[in-house]
Each structure stands twice: as structure tokens, then as C-alpha cells.
Design a protein around this motif. Structure first.
Motif, PDB file in Angstrom:
ATOM      1  N   UNK A   1       0.762  -1.357  -0.102  1.00 42.29           N
ATOM      2  CA  UNK A   1      -0.075  -0.105  -0.079  1.00 42.29           C
ATOM      3  C   UNK A   1       0.733   1.056  -0.076  1.00 42.29           C
ATOM      4  N   UNK A   2       0.562   2.078  -0.928  1.00 42.16           N
ATOM      5  CA  UNK A   2       1.443   3.476  -1.098  1.00 42.16           C
ATOM      6  C   UNK A   2       0.558   4.413  -0.347  1.00 42.16           C
ATOM      7  N   UNK A   3       1.070   4.921   0.696  1.00 44.20           N
ATOM      8  CA  UNK A   3       0.194   5.868   1.792  1.00 44.20           C
ATOM      9  C   UNK A   3       1.126   7.090   2.229  1.00 44.20           C
ATOM     10  N   UNK A   4       0.504   7.853   2.952  1.00 45.58           N
ATOM     11  CA  UNK A   4       1.025   9.132   3.541  1.00 45.58           C
ATOM     12  C   UNK A   4       0.742   8.916   5.127  1.00 45.58           C
ATOM     13  N   UNK A   5       1.544   8.757   6.071  1.00 45.09           N
ATOM     14  CA  UNK A   5       1.361   8.513   7.317  1.00 45.09           C
ATOM     15  C   UNK A   5       0.188   9.370   8.081  1.00 45.09           C
ATOM     16  N   UNK A   6      -0.095  10.485   7.594  1.00 45.47           N
ATOM     17  CA  UNK A   6      -1.080  11.349   8.190  1.00 45.47           C
ATOM     18  C   UNK A   6      -2.518  11.472   7.223  1.00 45.47           C
ATOM     19  N   UNK A   7      -2.203  10.789   6.212  1.00 44.59           N
ATOM     20  CA  UNK A   7      -3.638  10.822   5.285  1.00 44.59           C
ATOM     21  C   UNK A   7      -4.798   9.806   5.851  1.00 44.59           C
ATOM     22  N   UNK A   8      -5.903  10.662   5.799  1.00 48.18           N
ATOM     23  CA  UNK A   8      -7.010   9.791   6.417  1.00 48.18           C
ATOM     24  C   UNK A   8      -7.499   8.783   5.410  1.00 48.18           C
ATOM     25  N   UNK A   9      -7.431   8.940   4.240  1.00 46.78           N
ATOM     26  CA  UNK A   9      -7.657   8.092   3.111  1.00 46.78           C
ATOM     27  C   UNK A   9      -7.100   6.808   3.123  1.00 46.78           C
ATOM     28  N   UNK A  10      -5.684   7.360   3.328  1.00 43.94           N
ATOM     29  CA  UNK A  10      -4.844   5.853   3.443  1.00 43.94           C
ATOM     30  C   UNK A  10      -5.124   4.991   4.638  1.00 43.94           C
ATOM     31  N   UNK A  11      -5.367   5.968   5.491  1.00 44.93           N
ATOM     32  CA  UNK A  11      -5.522   5.146   7.054  1.00 44.93           C
ATOM     33  C   UNK A  11      -6.809   4.069   6.651  1.00 44.93           C
ATOM     34  N   UNK A  12      -7.796   4.708   5.897  1.00 42.96           N
ATOM     35  CA  UNK A  12      -8.922   3.970   5.686  1.00 42.96           C
ATOM     36  C   UNK A  12      -8.511   2.442   5.369  1.00 42.96           C
TER      37      UNK A  12
ATOM     38  N   UNK B   1     -14.159   3.493   7.419  1.00 43.31           N
ATOM     39  CA  UNK B   1     -14.273   4.464   6.526  1.00 43.31           C
ATOM     40  C   UNK B   1     -14.380   6.058   7.170  1.00 43.31           C
ATOM     41  N   UNK B   2     -15.312   5.940   7.993  1.00 49.39           N
ATOM     42  CA  UNK B   2     -15.343   7.154   8.890  1.00 49.39           C
ATOM     43  C   UNK B   2     -14.185   7.446   9.964  1.00 49.39           C
ATOM     44  N   UNK B   3     -13.815   6.364  10.775  1.00 45.19           N
ATOM     45  CA  UNK B   3     -13.131   6.630  11.748  1.00 45.19           C
ATOM     46  C   UNK B   3     -11.800   7.595  11.485  1.00 45.19           C
ATOM     47  N   UNK B   4     -10.944   7.568  10.290  1.00 43.75           N
ATOM     48  CA  UNK B   4      -9.848   8.280  10.517  1.00 43.75           C
ATOM     49  C   UNK B   4     -10.171   9.725  10.499  1.00 43.75           C
ATOM     50  N   UNK B   5     -11.469  10.325  10.097  1.00 36.71           N
ATOM     51  CA  UNK B   5     -11.821  11.615  10.324  1.00 36.71           C
ATOM     52  C   UNK B   5     -12.059  12.037  11.394  1.00 36.71           C
ATOM     53  N   UNK B   6     -12.857  11.088  12.237  1.00 37.78           N
ATOM     54  CA  UNK B   6     -13.395  11.155  13.737  1.00 37.78           C
ATOM     55  C   UNK B   6     -11.706  11.265  14.552  1.00 37.78           C
TER      56      UNK B   6
ATOM     57  N   UNK C   1      -3.412   3.952  15.083  1.00 34.93           N
ATOM     58  CA  UNK C   1      -3.872   5.284  15.500  1.00 34.93           C
ATOM     59  C   UNK C   1      -2.778   6.429  16.236  1.00 34.93           C
ATOM     60  N   UNK C   2      -2.933   7.545  15.768  1.00 32.67           N
ATOM     61  CA  UNK C   2      -1.837   8.504  16.425  1.00 32.67           C
ATOM     62  C   UNK C   2      -2.807   9.568  17.279  1.00 32.67           C
ATOM     63  N   UNK C   3      -2.589   9.938  18.395  1.00 34.80           N
ATOM     64  CA  UNK C   3      -3.042  10.788  19.269  1.00 34.80           C
ATOM     65  C   UNK C   3      -3.431  12.254  18.638  1.00 34.80           C
ATOM     66  N   UNK C   4      -4.392  12.711  19.282  1.00 36.33           N
ATOM     67  CA  UNK C   4      -4.937  14.172  18.541  1.00 36.33           C
ATOM     68  C   UNK C   4      -3.436  15.238  18.743  1.00 36.33           C
ATOM     69  N   UNK C   5      -2.684  15.123  19.797  1.00 40.07           N
ATOM     70  CA  UNK C   5      -1.409  15.894  19.755  1.00 40.07           C
ATOM     71  C   UNK C   5      -0.611  15.792  18.575  1.00 40.07           C
ATOM     72  N   UNK C   6      -0.699  14.558  18.147  1.00 42.78           N
ATOM     73  CA  UNK C   6       0.396  14.138  16.969  1.00 42.78           C
ATOM     74  C   UNK C   6      -0.382  14.805  15.690  1.00 42.78           C
ATOM     75  N   UNK C   7      -1.528  14.599  15.640  1.00 43.11           N
ATOM     76  CA  UNK C   7      -2.167  15.203  14.422  1.00 43.11           C
ATOM     77  C   UNK C   7      -2.076  16.752  14.404  1.00 43.11           C
TER      78      UNK C   7
END
Ligand SMILES: N[C@@H](CCC(=O)N[C@@H](CS)C(=O)NCC(=O)O)C(=O)O
Length: 255
Positions: A21-32, A170-175, A216-222
Motif C-alpha cells: 500500500x502506497x500511503x502517507x502517514x497522516x492521510x485519512x484516506x490511506x488510513x482507511x 471509512x469514517x474513523x480516520x476523520x473522527x 492510531x495517532x494521538x490528537x496531539x500528534x495530528x
């Protein structure tokens, strides 16, 4: 797997002989897609890329150079989180993440569709805050209220039932990222404890789902990454392995 983001001029790592999987660590779509790969317990490798200085080879896998893209066979790929996730679920049915009921699948898709306005309000608040309008805040809360109502109506632990499914992943990465907004001074985006009691309870069970815990990453990291990106200089490689709240793979000891 390295958390370093490969960039222009960097070589493509050797094909690992499994899903990649090609991704970016902070991308919510990739996280899905990461969550779906985790939930289905599929062996896979992640390759993170720098989206501001994209490696030349990404276009071979993803014509627009967006992530996620899934290399399902050597040199062959599909892109877009929803397309990838449905493909994975249908190709590897052992652990199924969608309802067998077509109506429920349609309702899941409508829920995701209706949530999109909250997502777009989040992007404005996080990355373009000078353009933020009261209507964005309104749309955000409408999206949250709607989601909470659906959680209450379904009355199950997860939207999918006893276990999380595609709709949850699908919804989680945004929450996960919404919780960073108050830390960035956007208090109007906070979850009021009383108003959103059912949504908060749902988010807590999602946080403990193994597929989510592992990435999952902490809110502080995001918040930290968001600040760097909003300034125009995204710090793709800012993560230390200990920033993942929990991890399926062993953590490296700090030097
Ligand atoms: N609809 C796509 C959206 C993917 C997307 O926008 N990814 C962003 C990163 S979060 C991206 O690749 N941006 C780079 C670009 O647009 O050039 C999906 O669901 O996969």
C-alpha cells in the motif's frame, strides 16, 4: 517498514511479494485502507511517500499521484480508498467487513456520503482557517449529529454490528483527526460531552478495536502535523515509532 516518506529521486523499494500500500502517514484516506488490511489480517507492506516531492514511480501506481494506491500484484495497482477497500473485502472474504444485506450496504454508503460535509469543514478548519465560515461549523455539527443519531438508531456496538466493518473504518480516520481541532484553537469544533455522549462512547470502542489501535495517532500528534502542513511545510517524517498509540509490530527501543 520504515516511517520515512520516500521522495523525488528515491528508489522504489523491492517488491515484497505481498500486497503493498502506497500511503502517507497522516492521510485519512490511506488510513482507511490500512485499517481494512489490518482488520482482514492480510500480510502487507506500507510505502510512505512525500506528497510535496512525489517519487517519480508513484504515477505508475496512481495516475494522479494520490494515496492510497494498492499494488495487488507486482506492477499492478488500484487507487482510491473506497475502491481499494471494497476490492479487498470482496477478494479476501474470510473476514467480511460488509453487511450481507444490500439495503444495509446502501445505508452505510449514504452515511459516509452525508458525513462528507463534516469532513470538508474539518479540512477548512485545519488547513485553510482564514476561509472558515460559521456555515462550516454548522455543517460539521450537522454531520456529527447525524452520525450520532445513526449510532443510536442502530443500537449496536459498532455501526457494522458487533465488530467494526467498512463503514466504521471509512469514517474513523476523520473522527480521529477531529479531536485535534480544539488543540489547534478551534474550540467550536470540540465534542460537547453531554451533547455527543453516544458518539464519544462509540469513538472509545473504535479506539480499542485492534485494527485501529495498531495505527492510531494521538490528537496531539495530528495537531503537530496539521500545524506544519498549514504553514506550507508538512513535516512528513516527524513521527517517532512511539507516536503510534499502540502497535501490532514490536516497537524499536529509543537510542
Ligand atoms: N478520493 C481519494 C482521495 C485521496 C487523497 O486525496 N489523498 C491525498 C492525501 S490525504 C493525496 O494523495 N494528495 C496528494 C495530491 O492530491 O496530489 C481516496 O479516497 O483515496
Amino acid at each position: 517498514m520504515s516511517e520515512k516518506h520516500l521522495q523525488t529521486g528515491d528508489a522504489l523499494p523491492t517488491y515484497p511479494g505481498k500486497l503493498r500500500l502506497f500511503a502517507m502517514r497522516f492521510c485519512p484516506y490511506a488510513e482507511r485502507s490500512v485499517l481494512v488490511l489490518n482488520a482482514k489480517k492480510l500480510p502487507y507492506e506500507l510505502v510512505f511517500i512525500n506528497l510535496d516531492h512525489k517519487p517519480e514511480w508513484i504515477f505508475k501506481y496512481s495516475p494522479k499521484g494520490t494515496v492510497p494506491a494498492l499494488e495487488y500484484e507486482e506492477g499492478k495497482a488500484i487507487f482510491d480508498s473506497n475502491i481499494i477497500n471494497v476490492y479487498l473485502d470482496e477478494k479476501y472474504p474470510d473476514i467480511s467487513l460488509q453487511s450481507a444485506d444490500p439495503l444495509r450496504r446502501a445505508q452505510d454508503k449514504m452515511l459516509v456520503e452525508n458525513f462528507a460535509s463534516a469532513q470538508s469543514a474539518y479540512y477548512t478548519a485545519a488547513f485553510n482557517s482564514q476561509a472558515l465560515q460559521p456555515s462550516n461549523v454548522e455543517n460539521y455539527h450537522k454531520g456529527l449529529e447525524l452520525l450520532q443519531k445513526e449510532i443510536e438508531t442502530r443500537g449496536t456496538k459498532f455501526l457494522n454490528g458487533d465488530e467494526p466493518g467498512l463503514v466504521d473504518y471509512t469514517l474513523w480516520p476523520f473522527l480521529e483527526r477531529f479531536e485535534a481541532l480544539p488543540l489547534l484553537g478551534k474550540s467550536e469544533f470540540a465534542f460537547d460531552k453531554d451533547k455527543y455522549a453516544a458518539l464519544i462512547a462509540y469513538m472509545n470502542v473504535m479506539k480499542s478495536a485492534p485494527a485501529v489501535q495498531a495505527y492510531r495517532l494521538a490528537p496531539e500528534t495530528h495537531a503537530k502535523f496539521t500545524e506544519s502542513r498549514a504553514k506550507g511545510d508538512p513535516d512528513y517524517n516527524m513521527l517517532d515509532s512511539s507516536d503510534t498509540v499502540c502497535c501490532m509490530r514490536p516497537r524499536k527501543k529509543k537510542e
